[in-house]
Motif scaffolding. Sequence first.
Motif, PDB file in Angstrom:
ATOM      1  N   ARG A 100       0.878  -1.054  -0.061  1.00  0.00           N
ATOM      2  CA  ARG A 100       0.059   0.077  -0.074  1.00  0.00           C
ATOM      3  C   ARG A 100       0.772   1.275  -0.049  1.00  0.00           C
ATOM      4  O   ARG A 100       0.592   2.238  -0.662  1.00  0.00           O
ATOM      5  CB  ARG A 100      -0.970   0.188   1.130  1.00  0.00           C
ATOM      6  CG  ARG A 100      -1.924   1.037   1.096  1.00  0.00           C
ATOM      7  CD  ARG A 100      -2.803   0.919   0.031  1.00  0.00           C
ATOM      8  NE  ARG A 100      -3.719   2.327   0.060  1.00  0.00           N
ATOM      9  CZ  ARG A 100      -4.230   2.911  -0.633  1.00  0.00           C
ATOM     10  NH1 ARG A 100      -3.915   2.794  -2.040  1.00  0.00           N
ATOM     11  NH2 ARG A 100      -4.757   4.003  -0.480  1.00  0.00           N
ATOM     12  N   GLU A 103       2.172   1.815  -3.487  1.00  0.00           N
ATOM     13  CA  GLU A 103       1.046   2.405  -4.502  1.00  0.00           C
ATOM     14  C   GLU A 103       0.996   3.852  -4.021  1.00  0.00           C
ATOM     15  O   GLU A 103       0.669   4.612  -5.066  1.00  0.00           O
ATOM     16  CB  GLU A 103      -0.310   1.534  -3.965  1.00  0.00           C
ATOM     17  CG  GLU A 103      -0.359   0.178  -4.638  1.00  0.00           C
ATOM     18  CD  GLU A 103      -1.805  -0.525  -4.150  1.00  0.00           C
ATOM     19  OE1 GLU A 103      -2.403  -0.105  -3.156  1.00  0.00           O
ATOM     20  OE2 GLU A 103      -2.145  -1.389  -4.707  1.00  0.00           O
ATOM     21  N   LEU A 104       0.730   4.167  -2.715  1.00  0.00           N
ATOM     22  CA  LEU A 104       0.545   5.673  -2.425  1.00  0.00           C
ATOM     23  C   LEU A 104       1.751   6.524  -2.835  1.00  0.00           C
ATOM     24  O   LEU A 104       1.482   7.628  -3.327  1.00  0.00           O
ATOM     25  CB  LEU A 104       0.488   5.820  -0.946  1.00  0.00           C
ATOM     26  CG  LEU A 104      -0.886   5.404  -0.511  1.00  0.00           C
ATOM     27  CD1 LEU A 104      -0.822   5.249   1.275  1.00  0.00           C
ATOM     28  CD2 LEU A 104      -2.110   5.928  -1.031  1.00  0.00           C
ATOM     29  N   ALA A 106       3.756   5.722  -5.387  1.00  0.00           N
ATOM     30  CA  ALA A 106       3.637   6.173  -7.011  1.00  0.00           C
ATOM     31  C   ALA A 106       2.245   7.023  -7.276  1.00  0.00           C
ATOM     32  O   ALA A 106       2.708   7.811  -8.458  1.00  0.00           O
ATOM     33  CB  ALA A 106       3.324   4.861  -7.603  1.00  0.00           C
ATOM     34  N   GLU A 107       1.334   7.046  -6.670  1.00  0.00           N
ATOM     35  CA  GLU A 107       0.271   7.959  -6.817  1.00  0.00           C
ATOM     36  C   GLU A 107       0.597   9.370  -6.582  1.00  0.00           C
ATOM     37  O   GLU A 107       0.326  10.302  -7.308  1.00  0.00           O
ATOM     38  CB  GLU A 107      -0.958   7.471  -5.880  1.00  0.00           C
ATOM     39  CG  GLU A 107      -2.290   8.588  -6.256  1.00  0.00           C
ATOM     40  CD  GLU A 107      -3.463   7.950  -5.433  1.00  0.00           C
ATOM     41  OE1 GLU A 107      -4.209   8.826  -5.232  1.00  0.00           O
ATOM     42  OE2 GLU A 107      -3.302   6.817  -4.861  1.00  0.00           O
ATOM     43  N   ASN A 108       1.206   9.642  -5.618  1.00  0.00           N
ATOM     44  CA  ASN A 108       2.122  10.816  -4.864  1.00  0.00           C
ATOM     45  C   ASN A 108       2.989  11.429  -6.034  1.00  0.00           C
ATOM     46  O   ASN A 108       2.752  12.570  -6.549  1.00  0.00           O
ATOM     47  CB  ASN A 108       2.654  10.671  -3.751  1.00  0.00           C
ATOM     48  CG  ASN A 108       2.908  12.158  -3.083  1.00  0.00           C
ATOM     49  OD1 ASN A 108       2.378  13.217  -3.517  1.00  0.00           O
ATOM     50  ND2 ASN A 108       3.905  11.979  -2.143  1.00  0.00           N
ATOM     51  N   ALA A 110       2.809  10.609  -9.430  1.00  0.00           N
ATOM     52  CA  ALA A 110       1.894  11.030 -10.475  1.00  0.00           C
ATOM     53  C   ALA A 110       1.259  12.304 -10.335  1.00  0.00           C
ATOM     54  O   ALA A 110       1.130  13.110 -11.428  1.00  0.00           O
ATOM     55  CB  ALA A 110       0.873   9.887 -10.658  1.00  0.00           C
ATOM     56  N   LEU A 111       0.659  12.652  -9.158  1.00  0.00           N
ATOM     57  CA  LEU A 111       0.103  13.781  -8.781  1.00  0.00           C
ATOM     58  C   LEU A 111       0.971  14.837  -8.844  1.00  0.00           C
ATOM     59  O   LEU A 111       0.840  16.034  -9.326  1.00  0.00           O
ATOM     60  CB  LEU A 111      -0.616  13.717  -7.433  1.00  0.00           C
ATOM     61  CG  LEU A 111      -1.771  12.728  -7.527  1.00  0.00           C
ATOM     62  CD1 LEU A 111      -2.353  12.749  -5.900  1.00  0.00           C
ATOM     63  CD2 LEU A 111      -2.930  13.369  -8.300  1.00  0.00           C
TER      64      LEU A 111
END
Length: 124
Positions: A100, A103-104, A106-108, A110-111
């Motif tokens: 998790r 994932e977070l 990677a999302e951070n 991308a943002l």
Amino acid sequence: MTDHRRETRQRVFLKGRIVFNNGSSSFDCLVRDLSGSGAGLVLSDATTLPQVFDLYIPQKDRTYRASLCWRREDGIGVVFEEPVRAAPAAIDTETALRHRIAELEAENAALRRLLAGMAQSSAA
């Protein structure tokens, strides 16, 4: 007072749900201490409980089959019928948390790229 517990209980403050009568009866409780073999529960009122019931703890996403061990005015003590295997659960939890976090992160990232692109567009 002599403590006859097999394991030391950890003090906790968790919401619990007691379920019995094949799921047709249930009510909330507070889990005040917990170990792999039992728990101490605080009930909102003097409720009639069967000898055996299910204890669901949402924060742990776990249901324990519990047997009533003792009852006092301030709560009840239960023993879990099936011992909890702490080590595999801890490993599974650690692996899930690492996944998790990845994932977070990677999302951070991308943002951040999206925000940087938006900042460049507005500056132009």
